[in-house]
Design a protein around this motif. Structure first.
Motif, PDB file in Angstrom:
ATOM      1  N   ASP A 103     -11.225  -2.973   1.436  1.00  7.74           N
ATOM      2  CA  ASP A 103     -10.039  -3.480   2.142  1.00  7.74           C
ATOM      3  C   ASP A 103      -9.123  -4.233   1.183  1.00  7.74           C
ATOM      4  O   ASP A 103      -7.904  -4.104   1.238  1.00  7.74           O
ATOM      5  N   HIS A 104      -9.753  -5.024   0.321  1.00 14.05           N
ATOM      6  CA  HIS A 104      -8.956  -5.774  -0.651  1.00 14.05           C
ATOM      7  C   HIS A 104      -8.278  -4.825  -1.649  1.00 14.05           C
ATOM      8  O   HIS A 104      -7.121  -5.006  -2.017  1.00 14.05           O
ATOM      9  N   SER A 125      -5.187  -3.431  -0.280  1.00  9.11           N
ATOM     10  CA  SER A 125      -4.128  -4.407   0.026  1.00  9.11           C
ATOM     11  C   SER A 125      -3.047  -4.407  -1.055  1.00  9.11           C
ATOM     12  O   SER A 125      -3.194  -3.753  -2.100  1.00  9.11           O
ATOM     13  N   PRO A 126      -1.963  -5.163  -0.821  1.00 11.27           N
ATOM     14  CA  PRO A 126      -0.902  -5.251  -1.843  1.00 11.27           C
ATOM     15  C   PRO A 126      -1.385  -5.824  -3.169  1.00 11.27           C
ATOM     16  O   PRO A 126      -0.696  -5.680  -4.174  1.00 11.27           O
ATOM     17  N   ASP A 127      -2.551  -6.460  -3.182  1.00 15.02           N
ATOM     18  CA  ASP A 127      -3.053  -6.990  -4.452  1.00 15.02           C
ATOM     19  C   ASP A 127      -3.362  -5.869  -5.444  1.00 15.02           C
ATOM     20  O   ASP A 127      -3.244  -6.057  -6.654  1.00 15.02           O
ATOM     21  N   ASN A 165      -2.112  -1.171  -2.676  1.00 17.20           N
ATOM     22  CA  ASN A 165      -1.001  -1.280  -1.718  1.00 17.20           C
ATOM     23  C   ASN A 165      -0.838   0.030  -0.938  1.00 17.20           C
ATOM     24  O   ASN A 165       0.241   0.630  -0.888  1.00 17.20           O
ATOM     25  N   VAL A 166      -1.926   0.475  -0.320  1.00 18.33           N
ATOM     26  CA  VAL A 166      -1.979   1.835   0.217  1.00 18.33           C
ATOM     27  C   VAL A 166      -1.061   2.078   1.412  1.00 18.33           C
ATOM     28  O   VAL A 166      -0.675   3.223   1.662  1.00 18.33           O
ATOM     29  N   VAL A 167      -0.726   1.026   2.146  1.00 24.10           N
ATOM     30  CA  VAL A 167       0.171   1.236   3.287  1.00 24.10           C
ATOM     31  C   VAL A 167       1.571   1.611   2.793  1.00 24.10           C
ATOM     32  O   VAL A 167       2.206   2.521   3.321  1.00 24.10           O
ATOM     33  N   GLU A 168       1.991   0.930   1.753  1.00 26.26           N
ATOM     34  CA  GLU A 168       3.322   1.220   1.207  1.00 26.26           C
ATOM     35  C   GLU A 168       3.304   2.456   0.310  1.00 26.26           C
ATOM     36  O   GLU A 168       4.256   3.231   0.284  1.00 26.26           O
ATOM     37  N   PHE A 169       2.205   2.632  -0.413  1.00 25.23           N
ATOM     38  CA  PHE A 169       2.096   3.782  -1.322  1.00 25.23           C
ATOM     39  C   PHE A 169       0.819   4.552  -0.997  1.00 25.23           C
ATOM     40  O   PHE A 169      -0.206   4.384  -1.671  1.00 25.23           O
ATOM     41  N   PRO A 170       0.868   5.384   0.026  1.00 22.21           N
ATOM     42  CA  PRO A 170      -0.372   6.026   0.496  1.00 22.21           C
ATOM     43  C   PRO A 170      -0.930   7.102  -0.444  1.00 22.21           C
ATOM     44  O   PRO A 170      -2.084   7.475  -0.305  1.00 22.21           O
ATOM     45  N   MET A 185       1.485   3.664  -7.076  1.00 25.49           N
ATOM     46  CA  MET A 185       2.344   2.605  -6.519  1.00 25.49           C
ATOM     47  C   MET A 185       3.797   2.746  -6.988  1.00 25.49           C
ATOM     48  O   MET A 185       4.447   1.759  -7.347  1.00 25.49           O
ATOM     49  N   THR A 229       6.398  -6.582  -1.720  1.00 21.93           N
ATOM     50  CA  THR A 229       6.157  -7.911  -2.296  1.00 21.93           C
ATOM     51  C   THR A 229       7.380  -8.379  -3.077  1.00 21.93           C
ATOM     52  O   THR A 229       7.799  -9.537  -2.970  1.00 21.93           O
ATOM     53  N   PRO A 238       9.675   1.009   4.446  1.00 23.63           N
ATOM     54  CA  PRO A 238       8.967   2.204   3.936  1.00 23.63           C
ATOM     55  C   PRO A 238       7.866   2.685   4.878  1.00 23.63           C
ATOM     56  O   PRO A 238       7.559   3.880   4.922  1.00 23.63           O
ATOM     57  N   VAL A 239       7.268   1.773   5.607  1.00 20.50           N
ATOM     58  CA  VAL A 239       6.197   2.161   6.538  1.00 20.50           C
ATOM     59  C   VAL A 239       6.786   2.523   7.901  1.00 20.50           C
ATOM     60  O   VAL A 239       6.351   3.497   8.526  1.00 20.50           O
ATOM     61  N   ARG A 282       7.939   6.031   8.431  1.00 24.70           N
ATOM     62  CA  ARG A 282       6.913   7.076   8.546  1.00 24.70           C
ATOM     63  C   ARG A 282       6.319   7.129   9.947  1.00 24.70           C
ATOM     64  O   ARG A 282       5.493   8.001  10.228  1.00 24.70           O
ATOM     65  N   ALA A 290      -6.984 -10.296   3.372  1.00 27.35           N
ATOM     66  CA  ALA A 290      -7.170  -9.420   2.217  1.00 27.35           C
ATOM     67  C   ALA A 290      -5.951  -9.261   1.343  1.00 27.35           C
ATOM     68  O   ALA A 290      -5.789  -8.254   0.685  1.00 27.35           O
ATOM     69  N   SER A 291      -5.089 -10.256   1.312  1.00 27.89           N
ATOM     70  CA  SER A 291      -4.062 -10.223   0.282  1.00 27.89           C
ATOM     71  C   SER A 291      -4.024 -11.573  -0.423  1.00 27.89           C
ATOM     72  O   SER A 291      -3.337 -12.497  -0.005  1.00 27.89           O
ATOM     73  N   LEU A 347      -2.718 -12.133  -3.218  1.00 27.54           N
ATOM     74  CA  LEU A 347      -1.406 -12.331  -3.843  1.00 27.54           C
ATOM     75  C   LEU A 347      -0.433 -13.003  -2.872  1.00 27.54           C
ATOM     76  O   LEU A 347       0.238 -13.977  -3.227  1.00 27.54           O
ATOM     77  N   TYR A 396       1.085  -4.625   5.805  1.00 24.47           N
ATOM     78  CA  TYR A 396       0.511  -4.231   4.514  1.00 24.47           C
ATOM     79  C   TYR A 396      -0.908  -4.749   4.288  1.00 24.47           C
ATOM     80  O   TYR A 396      -1.594  -4.274   3.395  1.00 24.47           O
ATOM     81  N   GLN A 444      -4.233  -7.031   6.640  1.00 25.50           N
ATOM     82  CA  GLN A 444      -4.949  -6.942   7.917  1.00 25.50           C
ATOM     83  C   GLN A 444      -4.682  -8.139   8.819  1.00 25.50           C
ATOM     84  O   GLN A 444      -5.556  -8.531   9.590  1.00 25.50           O
TER      85      GLN A 444
END
Lengths: 185, 298
Positions: free
Chosen positions: A83-84, A87-89, A92-97, A122, B66, B117-118, B121, B178-179, B181, B233, B235
């Motif tokens: 999950d981590h 994430s965007p860390d 960033n799979v939601v934005e860049f699947p 990404m 971000t 972007p999301v 879709r 889970a972020s 950052l 982006y 959870q």
């Protein structure tokens, strides 16, 4: 990367044939990676879903490959960490699947090959070179289809793709090893 | 100077998210208080900026969500201040009311831009299910913060508690979601805001401490957008936004007559009591996200 390998294999397989296209077998094609974890150990992971196509023109000695990896299919064996990593860390799979690879040059040497192409992670595209030691082609013993397979390896820096979180504690160098099988269309 | 030790320090998450922004904001706020009191909010932006430098860097390409939030966090506080200035100009009551709504519309638009972007879709109802809560949250928070910031008299504790708890609540919930950052950057805003509050408390007892609208906006804009984006982006459950949206409201309640007892306390004590009160809606937010994404494990 796996698709790249597929391309190379397809290129090598039909030495005596005409142009052909191959479809990557997603059940036998997995990009695997290793990365240093805090200097203590080496973390292993892989992407579970990869698709792609390759085209080979034997007469012209050229080929191409396009690979699409489902970034969300990352699997390191521990859901919280995955999950981590989604994430965007990190990815960033939601934005860049999707992680994509598109070959730009294929060079054959002995039984293997070198495939150079554009890897996009990404939204950042960098040229990478995949080394393939051996390309193995033949008729699949069960389904009787023409299949090519190979293992490709490369090394890249995640920071080159803007993935800078937790540097330098979590390693920058990522070793990729891609097992590929592709079936002739 | 020992460069490896310095390098190690600057890559330490605690230094990046707390020590560096607090230090930069504290020094900036002390200077601004002397030379440009009205611009003390610049210290919050400075503290946020140093953490951006130490974590993501200043690269804007590709313009990820971000990076959009970072741009908004650095630019929009000034735009909101300008809108306030325009709204204060002599004009009809209707026009004035229209201008008061612009900050909410601006933040809602920024939130939509960040998740666009999301959103693009998605199909059908999914578009609205994703976009509406995020935009509403941004609009509600900035409206609440703006209303709180406009209170001139004896509102320091309420304003400070709201800014602090919103940033800390966002930092805590995004960390669990889970972020790390987003969390680091939100905690950086919290640390920088804390530094400005400390400087505000250093003044003489006769001179009421003020945070100013720029401080309120600089503290609210990035963390609002981080929380909103984390529902898409990362959870972060949407319900967490509902809890965090109550933070300015709880702070506003401190200004109501029955709760004005707090004003009679010493300023430090008043701030602590106000922060505890305003943290009430943050607690269920943390609990909610913990149910979905906890415990944290890296």
């Amino acid at each position: 990367m796996r698709k790249t390998v597929l391309l190379v294999s397809a290129l090598l397989l039909p030495m005596g044939s005409m142009a052909a296209s191959y479809t990557i077998d997603p059940t036998h094609t997995y990009p695997n990676f290793t990365i240093d974890h805090l200097g203590f150990s080496t973390l292993h992971g892989r992407f579970g879903k990869t698709t792609g196509k390759l085209n080979l023109d034997q007469a012209k000695g050229t080929g191409s490959v396009e690979i699409v990896i489902d970034a969300a299919s990352i699997d390191t064996g521990f859901k919280k960490r995955d999950d981590h990593l989604r994430s965007p860390d990190f990815f960033n799979v939601v934005e860049f699947p999707e992680i994509t690879f598109k070959s730009t040059k294929v060079t054959f040497q002995d039984k293997g090959a070198t495939v150079v192409g554009d890897l996009t992670i990404m939204g950042v595209t960098k040229s990478v070179s995949l080394a393939i030691a051996s390309i193995n082609c033949g008729v699949h013993p069960m389904n009787k289809k023409q299949v090519c397979g190979f293992d490709a390896t490369t090394q890249l820096k995640r920071s080159d793709f803007g993935m800078t979180f937790a540097l330098p504690a979590v390693g920058d160098i990522v070793n990729l090893a891609i097992e590929v099988e592709a079936v002739k269309d | 100077m020992n460069l490896p030790i310095m390098q190690e320090l600057l890559t330490n998450p605690a230094v990046q998210a707390a020590v560096a922004p607090f230090t930069v904001a504290l020094v900036s706020a002390l200077l601004l208080r002397r030379f440009l009191p009205g611009g003390i909010g610049l210290a919050v932006i400075g503290g946020f900026f140093i953490t951006v430098l130490l974590t993501t860097g200043l690269t804007l390409q590709p313009l990820t969500a971000t990076r959009k939030i970072i741009v908004c966090g650095l630019v929009l506080p000034f735009a909101l201040l300008l809108l306030d200035f325009i709204a204060e100009m002599p004009q009809s009551a209707g026009l004035k009311r229209a201008f008061w709504t612009l900050p909410a519309l601006l933040l809602a638009a920024a939130a939509l831009w960040i998740i666009w972007p999301v959103v693009q879709r998605q199909e059908g109802m999914a578009i609205w299910m994703m976009a509406v809560p995020v935009m509403l949250y941004a609009a509600v928070i900035i409206s609440g913060v703006a209303a709180l910031g406009r209170v001139q008299k004896q509102a320091f504790s309420a304003q400070a508690a709201s800014a602090l708890m919103l940033a800390m609540g966002t930092g805590a919930t995004t960390l669990i979601a889970a972020s790390a950052l987003y969390s680091q950057l939100a905690f950086a805003v919290s640390a920088a805001t804390g530094a400005v509050i400390v400087v505000g408390l250093l003044g003489s007892a006769e001179k009421p401490a003020k945070l100013g609208m720029l401080t309120m906006y600089a503290a609210a804009v990035p963390v609002t957008l981080f929380a909103a984006a984390a529902t898409v982006y990362a959870q972060l459950p949407v319900l967490v936004l509902l809890c965090l949206a109550l933070v300015p409201l709880f702070a506003g309640l401190l200004l109501c007559k029955p709760l004005k007892l707090i004003k009679s306390q010493q300023r430090w004590l008043a701030l602590i009591i106000a922060s505890l009160w305003v943290s009430i809606p943050v607690l269920p937010a943390v609990w909610l996200v913990w149910q979905v994404a906890g415990p944290v494990s890296f």
